[in-house]
Scaffold this motif. Structure first.
Motif, PDB file in Angstrom:
ATOM      1  N   VAL A 304       0.465   3.231  16.298  1.00  0.00           N
ATOM      2  CA  VAL A 304      -0.049   3.268  14.932  1.00  0.00           C
ATOM      3  C   VAL A 304      -1.550   3.057  14.936  1.00  0.00           C
ATOM      4  O   VAL A 304      -2.126   2.598  15.929  1.00  0.00           O
ATOM      5  N   CYS A 305      -2.180   3.360  13.829  1.00  0.00           N
ATOM      6  CA  CYS A 305      -3.608   3.131  13.671  1.00  0.00           C
ATOM      7  C   CYS A 305      -3.888   2.879  12.199  1.00  0.00           C
ATOM      8  O   CYS A 305      -3.003   3.023  11.342  1.00  0.00           O
ATOM      9  N   VAL A 306      -5.119   2.505  11.891  1.00  0.00           N
ATOM     10  CA  VAL A 306      -5.510   2.321  10.497  1.00  0.00           C
ATOM     11  C   VAL A 306      -5.323   3.648   9.760  1.00  0.00           C
ATOM     12  O   VAL A 306      -5.744   4.705  10.234  1.00  0.00           O
ATOM     13  N   GLY A 307      -4.660   3.592   8.608  1.00  0.00           N
ATOM     14  CA  GLY A 307      -4.395   4.789   7.821  1.00  0.00           C
ATOM     15  C   GLY A 307      -3.036   5.406   8.069  1.00  0.00           C
ATOM     16  O   GLY A 307      -2.635   6.327   7.354  1.00  0.00           O
ATOM     17  N   ALA A 308      -2.311   4.905   9.080  1.00  0.00           N
ATOM     18  CA  ALA A 308      -1.003   5.479   9.396  1.00  0.00           C
ATOM     19  C   ALA A 308       0.005   5.175   8.293  1.00  0.00           C
ATOM     20  O   ALA A 308       0.067   4.055   7.783  1.00  0.00           O
ATOM     21  N   GLN A 309       0.783   6.190   7.932  1.00  0.00           N
ATOM     22  CA  GLN A 309       1.886   6.012   6.990  1.00  0.00           C
ATOM     23  C   GLN A 309       3.076   5.459   7.772  1.00  0.00           C
ATOM     24  O   GLN A 309       3.513   6.057   8.758  1.00  0.00           O
ATOM     25  N   VAL A 310       3.599   4.312   7.343  1.00  0.00           N
ATOM     26  CA  VAL A 310       4.677   3.658   8.088  1.00  0.00           C
ATOM     27  C   VAL A 310       5.802   3.254   7.136  1.00  0.00           C
ATOM     28  O   VAL A 310       5.627   3.247   5.919  1.00  0.00           O
ATOM     29  N   MET A 311       6.933   2.913   7.724  1.00  0.00           N
ATOM     30  CA  MET A 311       8.078   2.480   6.938  1.00  0.00           C
ATOM     31  C   MET A 311       8.705   1.260   7.587  1.00  0.00           C
ATOM     32  O   MET A 311       8.839   1.184   8.813  1.00  0.00           O
ATOM     33  N   LEU A 312       9.080   0.312   6.761  1.00  0.00           N
ATOM     34  CA  LEU A 312       9.755  -0.893   7.222  1.00  0.00           C
ATOM     35  C   LEU A 312      11.213  -0.544   7.530  1.00  0.00           C
ATOM     36  O   LEU A 312      11.862   0.175   6.768  1.00  0.00           O
ATOM     37  N   ILE A 313      11.721  -1.035   8.647  1.00  0.00           N
ATOM     38  CA  ILE A 313      13.111  -0.734   9.015  1.00  0.00           C
ATOM     39  C   ILE A 313      13.923  -2.020   9.138  1.00  0.00           C
ATOM     40  O   ILE A 313      14.889  -2.097   9.885  1.00  0.00           O
ATOM     41  N   LYS A 314      13.525  -3.013   8.363  1.00  0.00           N
ATOM     42  CA  LYS A 314      14.270  -4.270   8.323  1.00  0.00           C
ATOM     43  C   LYS A 314      14.064  -4.898   6.951  1.00  0.00           C
ATOM     44  O   LYS A 314      12.996  -4.759   6.350  1.00  0.00           O
ATOM     45  N   VAL A 323      12.126  -4.065   1.925  1.00  0.00           N
ATOM     46  CA  VAL A 323      13.459  -3.805   2.465  1.00  0.00           C
ATOM     47  C   VAL A 323      13.407  -2.598   3.396  1.00  0.00           C
ATOM     48  O   VAL A 323      12.388  -1.911   3.498  1.00  0.00           O
ATOM     49  N   ASN A 324      14.516  -2.376   4.077  1.00  0.00           N
ATOM     50  CA  ASN A 324      14.657  -1.207   4.928  1.00  0.00           C
ATOM     51  C   ASN A 324      14.369   0.055   4.111  1.00  0.00           C
ATOM     52  O   ASN A 324      15.067   0.338   3.141  1.00  0.00           O
ATOM     53  N   GLY A 325      13.318   0.787   4.486  1.00  0.00           N
ATOM     54  CA  GLY A 325      12.918   1.986   3.751  1.00  0.00           C
ATOM     55  C   GLY A 325      11.652   1.816   2.941  1.00  0.00           C
ATOM     56  O   GLY A 325      11.146   2.786   2.381  1.00  0.00           O
ATOM     57  N   ALA A 326      11.109   0.592   2.865  1.00  0.00           N
ATOM     58  CA  ALA A 326       9.865   0.373   2.108  1.00  0.00           C
ATOM     59  C   ALA A 326       8.700   1.080   2.807  1.00  0.00           C
ATOM     60  O   ALA A 326       8.468   0.882   4.000  1.00  0.00           O
ATOM     61  N   LYS A 327       7.974   1.900   2.049  1.00  0.00           N
ATOM     62  CA  LYS A 327       6.884   2.711   2.602  1.00  0.00           C
ATOM     63  C   LYS A 327       5.558   1.991   2.434  1.00  0.00           C
ATOM     64  O   LYS A 327       5.315   1.313   1.432  1.00  0.00           O
ATOM     65  N   GLY A 328       4.668   2.145   3.441  1.00  0.00           N
ATOM     66  CA  GLY A 328       3.363   1.503   3.372  1.00  0.00           C
ATOM     67  C   GLY A 328       2.312   2.235   4.188  1.00  0.00           C
ATOM     68  O   GLY A 328       2.591   3.258   4.814  1.00  0.00           O
ATOM     69  N   VAL A 329       1.106   1.682   4.174  1.00  0.00           N
ATOM     70  CA  VAL A 329       0.003   2.236   4.955  1.00  0.00           C
ATOM     71  C   VAL A 329      -0.663   1.102   5.718  1.00  0.00           C
ATOM     72  O   VAL A 329      -0.807  -0.011   5.206  1.00  0.00           O
ATOM     73  N   VAL A 330      -1.046   1.371   6.970  1.00  0.00           N
ATOM     74  CA  VAL A 330      -1.671   0.354   7.815  1.00  0.00           C
ATOM     75  C   VAL A 330      -3.133   0.172   7.406  1.00  0.00           C
ATOM     76  O   VAL A 330      -3.914   1.128   7.403  1.00  0.00           O
ATOM     77  N   LEU A 331      -3.497  -1.074   7.059  1.00  0.00           N
ATOM     78  CA  LEU A 331      -4.874  -1.395   6.656  1.00  0.00           C
ATOM     79  C   LEU A 331      -5.714  -1.884   7.813  1.00  0.00           C
ATOM     80  O   LEU A 331      -6.941  -1.753   7.813  1.00  0.00           O
ATOM     81  N   GLY A 332      -5.068  -2.493   8.808  1.00  0.00           N
ATOM     82  CA  GLY A 332      -5.797  -3.061   9.939  1.00  0.00           C
ATOM     83  C   GLY A 332      -4.844  -3.835  10.836  1.00  0.00           C
ATOM     84  O   GLY A 332      -3.624  -3.708  10.730  1.00  0.00           O
ATOM     85  N   PHE A 333      -5.420  -4.689  11.708  1.00  0.00           N
ATOM     86  CA  PHE A 333      -4.623  -5.473  12.643  1.00  0.00           C
ATOM     87  C   PHE A 333      -5.166  -6.898  12.690  1.00  0.00           C
ATOM     88  O   PHE A 333      -6.379  -7.113  12.586  1.00  0.00           O
ATOM     89  N   LEU A 393       8.576  -1.244  12.446  1.00  0.00           N
ATOM     90  CA  LEU A 393       7.986  -0.146  11.676  1.00  0.00           C
ATOM     91  C   LEU A 393       8.258   1.168  12.394  1.00  0.00           C
ATOM     92  O   LEU A 393       8.440   1.193  13.618  1.00  0.00           O
ATOM     93  N   ILE A 394       8.266   2.255  11.636  1.00  0.00           N
ATOM     94  CA  ILE A 394       8.264   3.594  12.214  1.00  0.00           C
ATOM     95  C   ILE A 394       7.208   4.416  11.485  1.00  0.00           C
ATOM     96  O   ILE A 394       6.841   4.113  10.350  1.00  0.00           O
ATOM     97  N   LEU A 395       6.676   5.433  12.161  1.00  0.00           N
ATOM     98  CA  LEU A 395       5.778   6.364  11.485  1.00  0.00           C
ATOM     99  C   LEU A 395       6.583   7.092  10.408  1.00  0.00           C
ATOM    100  O   LEU A 395       7.739   7.467  10.633  1.00  0.00           O
TER     101      LEU A 395
END
Length: 464
Positions: A304-314, A323-333, A393-395
């Motif tokens: 992953v990197c900053v700006g990556a579209q990711v989804m929570l799988i737990k 929850v499982n399926g919540a969508k988000g974007v990576v802001l940083g680390f 997380l998954i892309l």
């Protein structure tokens, strides 16, 4: 277990009064039957709480019978891992299950661990039954009756050797893959199906969606119908969804997994930001359980990197929408403490030596959360046989229709003209919370396919 009481409208997840959980009458009937040792088939449309009620049943039966005698399985590895169980094939010890019933029984009898498992079991849980064909279901019944027979018996007199069966799934959803016997296409086409169950219940209250228009439309599509109103509603979804300002795009759904991987990698590369790698740490009790790792939602490697579209799988916080399926974007680390985690710091170091974890902004109210490594495990008869530690997380620029089963998505973009299997249109559409979150790129009414045997089965079920 907590005390429970009947309520015709309340869902257990949404209503607790002084420690008493409220269930609908249908859910109460299922719980009581399971508690009485009866075999039950639980079905219903997407979002009716099949998995949720199953969780209560599993906890209760483990408490009553002992965790080592309750075996949790599913038709696919992905579904099995969601329940911390194994595939039905793995539990049964039948390999691919392509041999005839007699050869499969001999194969199981040839391995002590398989025999011990069958004979120790008191309860067998099977989730996502829609992907098990009738011939295989009959074979499993035969194997169980051979392995669990008493002295002097040719076969155990009861279905599945007297095991209590708790079976869940929706036959209107994804079907078995190329069943060898078309006469026994679905599990309910098996010779033993009706003899196996004391109770078969179709749950009918939808909790995933509150939009009555969407619920009505999904009920039609589930059963292969397309009224003029439904077609009009779908045609209204040919539009670009409004930008919510959070930097989170709709999730694109594709029928094929290869399209998903290619698109996610292409989008990640296009960001041109430094990629951070997370490597899963695995442990298995024996080589026979390595396949369980391949079926886990947690990725073996996650980039992953900053700006990556990711989804929570737990599930983290259901009330907050994490929850499982919540969508988000990576802001940083950032770094994070592991003092109160079930993952040890030295294991987390192996996942990412920099000990930096993604900070993700989620679509649910713009919530920001640091996502640390989590543990996912697989059990067989109450014993942990496989474990993976990884960032959950998954892309998620795109997902396959198969992988999104069980998820609830805020925004979906999909081309329904490319659906190719029974139930695929319904599965894709039933992931979204409301029509406001659906963007269609294509739609062909002829792709709404329902197997006629399924229609007949549910008519019989509703008339009982």
């Amino acid at each position: 277990m907590q005390n429970i009481e009947k309520n015709d409208t309340c869902h257990p997840r949404s209503s607790q009064v002084k420690g008493r959980l409220k269930f609908s009458k249908q859910q109460m009937d299922v719980l009581i039957a399971a508690a009485q040792g009866k075999s039950v088939f639980i079905t219903g449309s997407a979002g009716t709480g099949k998995s949720y009620i199953l969780g209560f049943i599993v906890d209760f039966l483990k408490e009553c019978c002992g965790p080592d005698s309750v075996f949790i399985t599913a038709s696919t590895g992905l579904a099995a891992c969601a329940l911390r169980g194994t595939t039905l094939h793995s539990f049964a010890g039948i390999g691919l299950g392509t041999d005839d019933a007699e050869k499969l029984a001999s194969k199981v009898l040839g391995k002590k661990e398989h025999v011990d498992r069958w004979r120790r079991a008191q309860v067998l849980i099977i989730d996502e039954i829609s992907m098990i064909d009738g011939e295989l279901f009959d074979k499993l019944d035969y194997v169980a009756r051979v392995v669990r027979r008493m002295n002097g018996e040719e076969l155990h007199p009861l279905c599945f050797g007297g095991l209590q069966l708790i079976v869940t799934g929706d036959f209107f959803q994804l079907p078995p893959v190329k069943p060898p016997n078309q006469r026994k296409f679905f599990a309910f086409d098996s010779d033993c199906w009706d003899k196996c169950f004391d109770l078969q219940v179709e749950l009918n209250y939808v909790f995933r969606q509150s939009d009555e228009q969407l619920i009505s439309m999904l009920n039609e599509i589930r059963k292969g119908c397309q009224s003029a109103e439904t077609i009009k509603s779908l045609n209204s979804c040919f539009r670009v969804l409004a930008d919510d300002g959070l930097g989170i795009s709709p999730t694109r759904l594709y029928p094929l997994k290869v399209d998903v991987r290619e698109e996610n990698m292409k989008e990640l590369k296009a960001l041109e930001n430094p990629v951070v790698k997370f490597t899963a740490q695995d442990r298995v009790a024996g080589s026979q359980y390595k396949g369980a790792l391949d079926s886990m939602r947690l990725e073996k490697e996650l980039d992953v990197c900053v700006g990556a579209q990711v989804m929570l799988i737990k599930n983290f916080d259901t009330e907050a929408g994490l929850v499982n399926g919540a969508k988000g974007v990576v802001l940083g680390f950032t770094s994070a403490s592991f003092k109160e985690s079930d993952v040890k710091e030295n294991v987390a170091y192996l996942v990412n030596p920099m000990m930096k974890w993604p900070v993700v902004r989620f679509a649910c109210n713009g919530t920001e959360k640091v996502i640390r490594p989590e543990k996912q495990s697989v059990e067989s008869g109450g014993i942990e046989v496989a474990k993976r530690v990884q960032v959950p997380l998954i892309l998620a620029w795109s997902l396959s229709v198969h992988k999104c089963q069980g998820m609830t998505l805020d925004k979906v973009e999909t081309d329904l003209s490319k659906a190719f299997d029974y139930g695929m249109v319904y599965v894709a559409l039933s992931r979204v919370k409301s029509l406001e979150g659906l963007q269609l790129l294509g739609f062909d009414p002829s792709r709404i396919k329902v197997h006629p045997n399924v229609v007949s089965f549910y008519k019989r079920l509703s008339s009982c």
